[in-house]
Enzyme design. Structure first.
Site, short mmCIF file in Angstrom:
data_model
loop_
_atom_site.label_atom_id
_atom_site.label_comp_id
_atom_site.label_asym_id
_atom_site.label_seq_id
_atom_site.Cartn_x
_atom_site.Cartn_y
_atom_site.Cartn_z
N CYS A 1 0.80 -1.23 0.00
CA CYS A 1 0.00 0.00 0.00
C CYS A 1 0.83 1.28 0.00
CB CYS A 1 -0.95 -0.01 1.19
SG CYS A 1 -2.01 -1.48 1.21
N HIS B 1 -2.48 8.09 6.21
CA HIS B 1 -2.73 6.78 5.62
C HIS B 1 -4.14 6.34 6.00
CE1 HIS B 1 -1.78 3.02 3.75
NE2 HIS B 1 -1.90 2.33 4.87
N LYS C 1 -9.30 8.26 2.43
CA LYS C 1 -9.80 6.88 2.28
C LYS C 1 -11.22 6.75 2.83
CE LYS C 1 -5.41 4.28 2.32
NZ LYS C 1 -4.43 5.35 2.57
#
Length: 413
Positions: free
Chosen positions: A163, A303, A335
């Site tokens: 990732c 993240h 995200k």
């Protein structure tokens, strides 16, 4: 003195849309791209939702005859590259092609094609396997096909660091220009592994959200009720260019990349270091590379995967680097809207970071409803925030404990 490297072109394909402005409008409004899986029957899986790319037509970006021999992850890469190159106004010719390179990242390559031809092998035998099978699945075929499509004959490579792959690709491209091996780099990443095998694999790890009845609310980074990440697909490309090269051709400059950090957790093959040590080393290295201190970062694109362990670890890592300043820095996890594009996540978040600087608009972390006492920073809950933003730190962490951080800043001549 290190060469300055600027961003002159952007292109992307995500569950939020095709192209940069469609994506950015959705992000600015806090729109979710998560919905029920339609690519295959997921009714037997605990997780039945994902971030699927919608309304994508490969023939809009590459010849149909060519497209049928390539896995969809390569389609996304070429489409993003075409948009980014057109956006940059860059003309790649036989005279300058050797000074234009391409590095992209992908976590898993052509998994859907692997699954398809495994079925062909079992049902019809080896003679029915296409000669295009291997070239269609290997991760380095994304930068390879981009170089073929556009004539970029400079440094060419693929990075597979889960990732963190596309963030590492951007960072390495930045350093390739700084060490004078190229003037321009086409860089980013791509992923397209919404398949039964991948869904089953992540399900067996208990990594995915099972909030099937509310897909738009399933990705909820830093929220106390988070129960896992959401698999997504897509990718993006940015054009990095040596400053004088960009100025000489009158290119539009979005911003500047000024720092890149790498580290390893050296802890566990899937779980992050519980104290965020690897993350903090990575962020600190990026700040040092940029010549900045903790007080110089205006916001962070986290993240932020929406998993219990990652969100706590990243929060602790941020506190370790920024100290009390951490409580003053707006932190977004986009995200929450896109889901997790795996190897394509870093570049998508890099593009959102660049647009944050351009428009002075910090994206929200949507679905933030229940504060977690272990995640107690400013996560820009639910609504985008107007602010003067000169610098953004963008984090990407991958399985195996591999970490990457990038620093983007406003371009000042």
């Amino acid at each position: 003195m290190a060469r300055r490297v600027v961003i002159t072109g952007l292109g992307m394909v995500t569950p939020l849309g095709i192209g940069v402005e469609e994506n950015w409008e959705a992000v600015s409004k806090g729109k979710s791209g998560i919905g029920p899986i339609t690519k295959f029957d997921a009714s037997s899986f605990p997780c039945q939702i994902a971030g699927e790319v919608k309304n994508f037509r490969s023939e809009d970006f590459l010849a149909s005859k060519h497209a049928k021999h390539l896995d969809i992850f390569i389609h996304y890469a070429i489409a993003s590259a075409r948009m980014a190159i057109e956006d940059s106004g860059l003309k790649i010719t036989s005279e300058n092609g050797h000074r234009v390179g391409c590095v992209t990242g992908s976590g898993m390559g052509g998994l859907s094609t692997i699954e398809f031809y495994h079925k062909v092998l079992l049902e019809k035998g080896p003679r029915r396997i296409s000669p295009f099978f291997i070239p269609s699945i290997i991760a380095n075929m994304a930068p390879g096909q981009i170089s073929i499509e556009f004539g970029a004959r400079g440094p060419n490579s693929s990075i597979e660091t889960a990732c963190a792959a596309s963030s590492h690709a951007i960072g390495e491209s930045f350093k390739i220009i700084q060490r004078r091996a190229a003037e321009v780099m086409i860089t980013g990443g791509t992923e397209a592994v919404l398949t039964p095998l991948a869904l089953g694999g992540f399900t067996s790890m208990r990594s995915l959200s099972t909030r099937n009845d509310e897909p738009e609310k399933a990705s909820r980074p830093f929220d106390r009720e988070r129960d896992g990440f959401i698999m997504s697909e897509g990718g993006g490309i940015i054009i990095l260019e040596e400053l004088n090269h960009a100025l000489e051709r009158g290119a539009h400059i979005y911003g500047e990349i000024s720092g890149y950090g790498m580290s390893a957790d050296a802890y566990h093959f899937t779980a992050p270091d519980s104290e965020g040590l690897g993350a903090s080393l990575c962020m600190g290295a990026a700040l040092k590379d940029a010549g900045l201190g903790p007080g110089d970062i205006d916001c962070i694109n986290a993240h932020g995967t929406s998993t219990k362990l990652n969100d706590i670890s990243e929060t602790r890592g941020i506190k370790s680097v920024f100290g009390n300043q951490a409580f003053q820095i707006p932190i977004s996890s986009t995200k929450s809207m896109t889901g997790h594009l795996l190897g394509g996540a870093g570049v998508v978040e890099a593009i959102y970071s660049i647009l944050t600087i351009r428009d002075g608009l910090i994206p929200p972390t949507i679905n933030y409803e229940f504060p977690d006492p272990e995640c107690d920073l400013d996560y820009v809950p639910n609504k985008a925030r107007k602010a003067r933003v000169g610098t953004v730190l963008s984090n990407s962490f991958g399985f195996g404990g591999t970490n990457s951080a990038l620093v983007f800043k406003e371009f000042v001549p």
